[in-house]
Scaffold this motif. Sequence first.
Motif, PDB file in Angstrom:
ATOM      1  N   SER A   1      25.432  49.691  46.020  1.00 15.17           N
ATOM      2  CA  SER A   1      26.300  49.261  47.120  1.00 15.17           C
ATOM      3  C   SER A   1      27.218  50.383  47.587  1.00 15.17           C
ATOM      4  O   SER A   1      27.736  50.345  48.678  1.00 15.17           O
ATOM      5  CB  SER A   1      27.120  48.049  46.706  1.00 15.17           C
ATOM      6  OG  SER A   1      27.934  48.383  45.601  1.00 15.17           O
TER       7      SER A   1
ATOM      8  N   GLY B   1      26.505  43.834  59.474  1.00 13.50           N
ATOM      9  CA  GLY B   1      27.381  43.604  58.335  1.00 13.50           C
ATOM     10  C   GLY B   1      26.737  44.070  57.047  1.00 13.50           C
ATOM     11  O   GLY B   1      25.706  44.739  57.072  1.00 13.50           O
ATOM     12  N   ASP B   2      27.342  43.709  55.924  1.00 12.90           N
ATOM     13  CA  ASP B   2      26.811  44.153  54.642  1.00 12.90           C
ATOM     14  C   ASP B   2      25.660  43.282  54.137  1.00 12.90           C
ATOM     15  O   ASP B   2      25.067  43.579  53.113  1.00 12.90           O
ATOM     16  CB  ASP B   2      27.921  44.242  53.597  1.00 12.90           C
ATOM     17  CG  ASP B   2      28.593  42.906  53.334  1.00 12.90           C
ATOM     18  OD1 ASP B   2      28.273  41.912  54.028  1.00 12.90           O
ATOM     19  OD2 ASP B   2      29.446  42.853  52.437  1.00 12.90           O
ATOM     20  N   LYS B   3      25.312  42.228  54.850  1.00 11.04           N
ATOM     21  CA  LYS B   3      24.206  41.359  54.453  1.00 11.04           C
ATOM     22  C   LYS B   3      23.047  41.388  55.457  1.00 11.04           C
ATOM     23  O   LYS B   3      22.022  40.768  55.240  1.00 11.04           O
ATOM     24  CB  LYS B   3      24.695  39.922  54.298  1.00 11.04           C
ATOM     25  CG  LYS B   3      25.837  39.767  53.334  1.00 11.04           C
ATOM     26  CD  LYS B   3      25.345  39.264  52.012  1.00 11.04           C
ATOM     27  CE  LYS B   3      26.480  38.876  51.116  1.00 11.04           C
ATOM     28  NZ  LYS B   3      26.934  39.868  50.219  1.00 11.04           N
ATOM     29  N   GLY B   4      23.237  42.084  56.587  1.00  8.73           N
ATOM     30  CA  GLY B   4      22.173  42.143  57.575  1.00  8.73           C
ATOM     31  C   GLY B   4      22.699  42.460  58.959  1.00  8.73           C
ATOM     32  O   GLY B   4      23.858  42.839  59.126  1.00  8.73           O
ATOM     33  N   THR B   5      21.823  42.280  59.937  1.00  8.85           N
ATOM     34  CA  THR B   5      22.133  42.596  61.324  1.00  8.85           C
ATOM     35  C   THR B   5      21.646  41.473  62.223  1.00  8.85           C
ATOM     36  O   THR B   5      20.556  40.946  62.010  1.00  8.85           O
ATOM     37  CB  THR B   5      21.432  43.906  61.742  1.00  8.85           C
ATOM     38  OG1 THR B   5      21.817  44.938  60.837  1.00  8.85           O
ATOM     39  CG2 THR B   5      21.790  44.305  63.155  1.00  8.85           C
TER      40      THR B   5
ATOM     41  N   GLU C   1      17.580  44.969  47.819  1.00 14.84           N
ATOM     42  CA  GLU C   1      18.836  44.451  47.279  1.00 14.84           C
ATOM     43  C   GLU C   1      19.275  45.222  46.043  1.00 14.84           C
ATOM     44  O   GLU C   1      20.421  45.150  45.641  1.00 14.84           O
ATOM     45  CB  GLU C   1      18.700  42.963  46.945  1.00 14.84           C
ATOM     46  CG  GLU C   1      18.618  42.100  48.191  1.00 14.84           C
ATOM     47  CD  GLU C   1      18.409  40.625  47.862  1.00 14.84           C
ATOM     48  OE1 GLU C   1      18.366  40.273  46.673  1.00 14.84           O
ATOM     49  OE2 GLU C   1      18.270  39.847  48.815  1.00 14.84           O
TER      50      GLU C   1
ATOM     51  N   ARG D   1      17.527  40.898  57.620  1.00 17.18           N
ATOM     52  CA  ARG D   1      18.160  41.003  56.293  1.00 17.18           C
ATOM     53  C   ARG D   1      17.281  41.864  55.397  1.00 17.18           C
ATOM     54  O   ARG D   1      16.088  41.960  55.613  1.00 17.18           O
ATOM     55  CB  ARG D   1      18.310  39.630  55.660  1.00 17.18           C
ATOM     56  CG  ARG D   1      19.144  38.657  56.453  1.00 17.18           C
ATOM     57  CD  ARG D   1      19.234  37.317  55.695  1.00 17.18           C
ATOM     58  NE  ARG D   1      19.677  36.257  56.539  1.00 17.18           N
ATOM     59  CZ  ARG D   1      20.945  35.972  56.809  1.00 17.18           C
ATOM     60  NH1 ARG D   1      21.889  36.703  56.289  1.00 17.18           N
ATOM     61  NH2 ARG D   1      21.273  34.971  57.600  1.00 17.18           N
ATOM     62  N   THR D   2      17.893  42.425  54.372  1.00 24.99           N
ATOM     63  CA  THR D   2      17.098  43.203  53.431  1.00 24.99           C
ATOM     64  C   THR D   2      16.283  42.271  52.546  1.00 24.99           C
ATOM     65  O   THR D   2      16.740  41.192  52.179  1.00 24.99           O
ATOM     66  CB  THR D   2      17.989  44.080  52.536  1.00 24.99           C
ATOM     67  OG1 THR D   2      18.931  43.252  51.860  1.00 24.99           O
ATOM     68  CG2 THR D   2      18.709  45.131  53.344  1.00 24.99           C
TER      69      THR D   2
ATOM     70  N   LYS E   1      14.121  41.463  48.957  1.00 24.94           N
ATOM     71  CA  LYS E   1      14.520  41.548  47.538  1.00 24.94           C
ATOM     72  C   LYS E   1      14.452  42.984  47.023  1.00 24.94           C
ATOM     73  O   LYS E   1      15.273  43.413  46.239  1.00 24.94           O
ATOM     74  CB  LYS E   1      13.627  40.651  46.678  1.00 24.94           C
ATOM     75  CG  LYS E   1      13.766  39.184  47.002  1.00 24.94           C
ATOM     76  CD  LYS E   1      15.086  38.654  46.539  1.00 24.94           C
ATOM     77  CE  LYS E   1      15.196  37.175  46.820  1.00 24.94           C
ATOM     78  NZ  LYS E   1      16.537  36.695  46.752  1.00 24.94           N
TER      79      LYS E   1
END
Length: 144
Positions: A64, A36-40, A60, A54-55, A57
């Motif tokens: 986008s 997704g757009d916040k992680g895997t 981030e 997750r990504t 800091k």
Amino acid sequence: MDDYFKIILKLDNGVTAHIELSTYILEYQPRWLAAGDKGTMVVKTFSCDGNIYRTGKMLEKLPSQIVETEAGPTRQFAPVPPGGIVTEPLPEIQTDWTDFYRNVSDVLNGKAESVIKISEVRRVLSVMEAAWTSAESGEAILFE
């Protein structure tokens, strides 16, 4: 019974789901992969071992939107620097594969309501029917 299929679902909310199942995809992919757009999230086996990625800091701050570069469209395909990805364990779930069969028995004996609702079964059957129709026609099938 097919031993292989791949379905690509494009949902009204913009989510695209790729569902691939085969008896003979043995080491090809993890058991589950949700991106997704916040992680895997990666689940490797039936016993649900895996991780969430997750990504950090540092990443981030990336734009986008996709940026057009001389090399083509990209957000970032360079190697991720140390600390750029944060790895978390999957949450622990207390369940047993026999829970489903226990629920069926309890429903048949009037002791419980079915965990799986008829409306949910209808929805799955609609997806299966659309997949068959798409395979036969070679076209995308729109359905509710």
